[in-house]
Write a protein that holds these residues in place. Structure first.
Motif, PDB file in Angstrom:
ATOM      1  N   LEU A  96      22.545  25.887  30.191  1.00 21.12           N
ATOM      2  CA  LEU A  96      21.863  26.127  31.466  1.00 21.12           C
ATOM      3  C   LEU A  96      22.801  26.191  32.671  1.00 21.12           C
ATOM      4  N   PRO A  97      23.683  25.205  32.869  1.00 20.39           N
ATOM      5  CA  PRO A  97      24.547  25.291  34.054  1.00 20.39           C
ATOM      6  C   PRO A  97      25.454  26.503  34.030  1.00 20.39           C
ATOM      7  N   VAL A  98      25.927  26.902  32.854  1.00 21.09           N
ATOM      8  CA  VAL A  98      26.784  28.084  32.766  1.00 21.09           C
ATOM      9  C   VAL A  98      25.985  29.343  33.070  1.00 21.09           C
ATOM     10  N   LEU A  99      24.754  29.413  32.546  1.00 21.51           N
ATOM     11  CA  LEU A  99      23.901  30.562  32.800  1.00 21.51           C
ATOM     12  C   LEU A  99      23.604  30.708  34.290  1.00 21.51           C
ATOM     13  N   PHE A 100      23.226  29.611  34.932  1.00 20.73           N
ATOM     14  CA  PHE A 100      22.906  29.686  36.359  1.00 20.73           C
ATOM     15  C   PHE A 100      24.153  29.850  37.212  1.00 20.73           C
ATOM     16  N   LEU A 101      25.292  29.401  36.708  1.00 19.22           N
ATOM     17  CA  LEU A 101      26.554  29.701  37.357  1.00 19.22           C
ATOM     18  C   LEU A 101      26.731  31.204  37.463  1.00 19.22           C
ATOM     19  N   GLY A 102      26.440  31.891  36.356  1.00 18.19           N
ATOM     20  CA  GLY A 102      26.554  33.343  36.352  1.00 18.19           C
ATOM     21  C   GLY A 102      25.490  34.025  37.189  1.00 18.19           C
TER      22      GLY A 102
ATOM     23  N   LEU B  32      34.631  30.527  25.604  1.00 17.15           N
ATOM     24  CA  LEU B  32      35.418  29.574  24.828  1.00 17.15           C
ATOM     25  C   LEU B  32      35.518  28.233  25.559  1.00 17.15           C
ATOM     26  N   ALA B  33      35.755  28.289  26.860  1.00 18.61           N
ATOM     27  CA  ALA B  33      35.928  27.057  27.632  1.00 18.61           C
ATOM     28  C   ALA B  33      34.666  26.209  27.635  1.00 18.61           C
ATOM     29  N   TYR B  34      33.518  26.827  27.890  1.00 10.64           N
ATOM     30  CA  TYR B  34      32.287  26.047  27.996  1.00 10.64           C
ATOM     31  C   TYR B  34      31.787  25.587  26.634  1.00 10.64           C
ATOM     32  N   THR B  35      32.142  26.297  25.585  1.00  9.00           N
ATOM     33  CA  THR B  35      31.842  25.804  24.243  1.00  9.00           C
ATOM     34  C   THR B  35      32.646  24.537  23.967  1.00  9.00           C
TER      35      THR B  35
ATOM     36  N   ALA C 173      27.462  32.036  28.927  1.00  9.97           N
ATOM     37  CA  ALA C 173      26.419  31.062  28.612  1.00  9.97           C
ATOM     38  C   ALA C 173      25.994  31.122  27.152  1.00  9.97           C
ATOM     39  N   PHE C 174      26.153  32.287  26.526  1.00 10.43           N
ATOM     40  CA  PHE C 174      25.740  32.414  25.126  1.00 10.43           C
ATOM     41  C   PHE C 174      26.720  31.724  24.177  1.00 10.43           C
ATOM     42  N   GLY C 175      27.916  31.383  24.659  1.00  9.43           N
ATOM     43  CA  GLY C 175      28.880  30.691  23.805  1.00  9.43           C
ATOM     44  C   GLY C 175      28.366  29.352  23.321  1.00  9.43           C
ATOM     45  N   PRO C 176      28.102  28.391  24.254  1.00  7.79           N
ATOM     46  CA  PRO C 176      27.582  27.096  23.796  1.00  7.79           C
ATOM     47  C   PRO C 176      26.198  27.182  23.173  1.00  7.79           C
ATOM     48  N   LEU C 177      25.369  28.128  23.631  1.00  3.83           N
ATOM     49  CA  LEU C 177      24.030  28.259  23.051  1.00  3.83           C
ATOM     50  C   LEU C 177      24.109  28.693  21.595  1.00  3.83           C
ATOM     51  N   LEU C 178      24.866  29.755  21.301  1.00  6.72           N
ATOM     52  CA  LEU C 178      24.984  30.245  19.931  1.00  6.72           C
ATOM     53  C   LEU C 178      25.714  29.246  19.045  1.00  6.72           C
ATOM     54  N   THR C 179      26.594  28.453  19.645  1.00  8.63           N
ATOM     55  CA  THR C 179      27.265  27.409  18.866  1.00  8.63           C
ATOM     56  C   THR C 179      26.244  26.419  18.315  1.00  8.63           C
ATOM     57  N   GLY C 180      25.301  26.000  19.174  1.00  5.81           N
ATOM     58  CA  GLY C 180      24.248  25.097  18.709  1.00  5.81           C
ATOM     59  C   GLY C 180      23.347  25.745  17.673  1.00  5.81           C
ATOM     60  N   VAL C 181      23.006  27.009  17.890  1.00  4.92           N
ATOM     61  CA  VAL C 181      22.144  27.722  16.944  1.00  4.92           C
ATOM     62  C   VAL C 181      22.841  27.867  15.588  1.00  4.92           C
ATOM     63  N   LEU C 182      24.115  28.255  15.608  1.00  2.00           N
ATOM     64  CA  LEU C 182      24.857  28.411  14.354  1.00  2.00           C
ATOM     65  C   LEU C 182      24.963  27.093  13.598  1.00  2.00           C
ATOM     66  N   HIS C 183      25.126  25.998  14.340  1.00  2.00           N
ATOM     67  CA  HIS C 183      25.186  24.691  13.684  1.00  2.00           C
ATOM     68  C   HIS C 183      23.858  24.361  13.015  1.00  2.00           C
ATOM     69  N   ASP C 184      22.758  24.669  13.697  1.00  2.00           N
ATOM     70  CA  ASP C 184      21.447  24.394  13.111  1.00  2.00           C
ATOM     71  C   ASP C 184      21.203  25.238  11.860  1.00  2.00           C
ATOM     72  N   ILE C 185      21.694  26.471  11.868  1.00  2.00           N
ATOM     73  CA  ILE C 185      21.454  27.370  10.731  1.00  2.00           C
ATOM     74  C   ILE C 185      22.327  27.006   9.532  1.00  2.00           C
TER      75      ILE C 185
ATOM     76  N   THR D   5      19.442  22.286  19.091  1.00  2.00           N
ATOM     77  CA  THR D   5      19.228  23.494  19.885  1.00  2.00           C
ATOM     78  C   THR D   5      18.900  23.131  21.329  1.00  2.00           C
ATOM     79  N   GLY D   6      18.085  22.085  21.521  1.00  2.00           N
ATOM     80  CA  GLY D   6      17.780  21.631  22.874  1.00  2.00           C
ATOM     81  C   GLY D   6      19.021  21.160  23.603  1.00  2.00           C
ATOM     82  N   GLN D   7      19.906  20.471  22.886  1.00  2.00           N
ATOM     83  CA  GLN D   7      21.166  20.052  23.483  1.00  2.00           C
ATOM     84  C   GLN D   7      22.022  21.277  23.821  1.00  2.00           C
ATOM     85  N   GLY D   8      21.944  22.302  22.964  1.00  2.00           N
ATOM     86  CA  GLY D   8      22.671  23.532  23.253  1.00  2.00           C
ATOM     87  C   GLY D   8      22.154  24.204  24.513  1.00  2.00           C
ATOM     88  N   VAL D   9      20.823  24.180  24.687  1.00  2.07           N
ATOM     89  CA  VAL D   9      20.249  24.741  25.914  1.00  2.07           C
ATOM     90  C   VAL D   9      20.726  23.951  27.128  1.00  2.07           C
TER      91      VAL D   9
END
Length: 407
Positions: free
Chosen positions: A57-63, A224-227, A348-360, A49-53
């Motif tokens: 982060l760069p995508v979120l701040f890009l936005g 999709l791209a940032y994931t 930004a939620f694409g790569p973040l949720l990808t990490g969360v889904l993997h953890d779950i 999850t930390g790696q997902g964050v």
């Protein structure tokens, strides 16, 4: 009478060179992390999850930074704003690997913000200085952007091995092209010649349905791209691919984006509108993703190529929409600010949720379904955004319906 004509030509050539150098730096800060993400996680004790964050982060701040770009540009001028952003990008890439966990996250966020500002202003500069070649120039600088992303994705892991298995100088290396871009942009443009932009416009894009369709398409294709940028090497490594090959697969996928980055806008410019091309490139993206996640590893390279062909087209079509859906350069910059600001925050939620889904779920199967749903909604939004209409145009069917509703 020949000498007077040389100055405008020289200015256009220097502007084109500057655009290409800036475009080259719009992705290495992002794609250089994923090949060494596992090493960073092990060294700094980051969870998945930390790696997902970290990838988010760069995508979120890009936005978050994107809407500020037109505001700053109205005060400083578009070129000066780009200069400041690319110089700060170089500094953040220098600091990111060497200031511990805090520096890693802050540096990544700052790099994303700088990229957001530059990415917003480029379509406006193209619309202003190359009004008759918008599709071609958009495809060209998107191709250069893809080239920079590909080189960073493919070279970071070999650089780590070259630097005695240390990921820090491998990440820090990518400040070099940013510093070169800043120096060339400064020396060739000359800060004292940077033009100011026009006064702030009155009409809001946030009440325009077409602008929202462009924004949603931009955001979902970016998700999709940032994931892919953030997680594809990790996904492949979990499937048994070694780290160098996984990074190379991402690099190849990004490299072939150059083909459709140029071809998709050019072909679409000869069609009635952009809808068919948007459906085609998003479909290719989903097919390539499915291959990377579910198909046998014997089809890895085919899947990576198909994925790259799709994503090169989805991104270049998104950038094309920012220019062709606006009637002038200022509106293009404002639409770019809205679409990239809201869109990249959504992405930004694409790569973040990808990490969360993997953890779950402890695997990537559910992630594939999640990405497929994103792609389907992107197609729906693209069908609206691809129509031959203009934002803030009272003749648009949606605008007419809105006005009738207000009455």
């Amino acid at each position: 009478m020949t000498p007077p004509a040389a100055s405008p030509v020289r200015h256009m050539l220097l502007t084109l060179l500057g655009l290409m150098l800036v475009a080259l730096n719009l992705r290495p800060a992002l794609t250089s992390v994923s090949p060494v993400l596992r090493r960073i996680g092990e060294d700094l004790a980051l969870t998945t999850t930390g790696q997902g964050v970290l990838t988010t982060l760069p995508v979120l701040f890009l936005g978050l930074a994107a809407p500020l770009a037109p505001l700053v540009a109205r005060r400083l001028g578009m070129e000066r704003t780009v200069l400041l952003a690319v110089a700060l990008l170089a500094l953040s890439l220098l600091a990111r690997p060497y200031l511990g966990v805090t520096g890693l996250f802050v540096g990544s966020a700052t790099a994303g913000a700088c990229i957001g500002v530059m990415g917003v202003l480029l379509p406006g500069i193209v619309k202003r200085d190359f009004p008759n070649s918008v599709s071609l120039l958009t495809g060209l600088y998107t191709a250069v952007l893809c080239f920079g992303a590909s080189i960073a994705a493919g070279a970071t892991e070999p650089l780590r091995l070259l630097f005695s298995n240390d990921w820090r100088p491998a990440l820090g290396f990518w400040l070099v092209p940013a510093a070169i871009a800043a120096l060339v942009w400064w020396s060739q443009q000359g800060a004292k010649h940077f033009p100011k932009s026009v006064s702030a416009p009155k009409k809001s894009l946030y009440r325009d349905s077409l602008a929202w369709q462009v924004t949603i398409y931009m955001g979902l294709q970016s998700a999709l791209a940032y994931t892919v940028f953030g997680w594809l090497p990790t996904i492949l490594q979990d499937r048994g691919v070694d780290a160098v090959t996984a990074g190379l697969a991402l690099s190849v996928s990004i490299m072939v984006q150059v083909i459709t980055a140029i071809a998709a806008p050019w072909i679409a410019s000869h069609m009635r509108d952009q809808r068919f091309m948007i459906v085609l490139v998003v479909s290719l993206t989903l097919l390539g993703l499915a291959g990377c996640i579910y198909a046998p590893l014997s089809l890895l390279w085919l899947s990576a190529v198909v994925l790259g062909l799709g994503q090169g087209g989805t991104f270049s079509m998104a950038l094309t929409l920012l220019a062709v859906r606006a009637r002038d350069a200022d509106t293009a910059a404002r639409l770019s600010g809205m679409a990239q600001g809201v869109g990249y925050t959504l992405a930004a939620f694409g790569p973040l949720l990808t990490g969360v889904l993997h953890d779950i779920f402890h695997g990537w199967q559910v992630t594939g379904i999640f990405l497929g749903l994103i792609g389907m909604v992107a197609i729906i939004a693209g069908l609206g955004a691809g129509r031959k209409l203009y934002v803030l145009d009272d003749r648009n069917p949606a605008a007419v319906a809105y006005q009738n509703w207000r009455r």
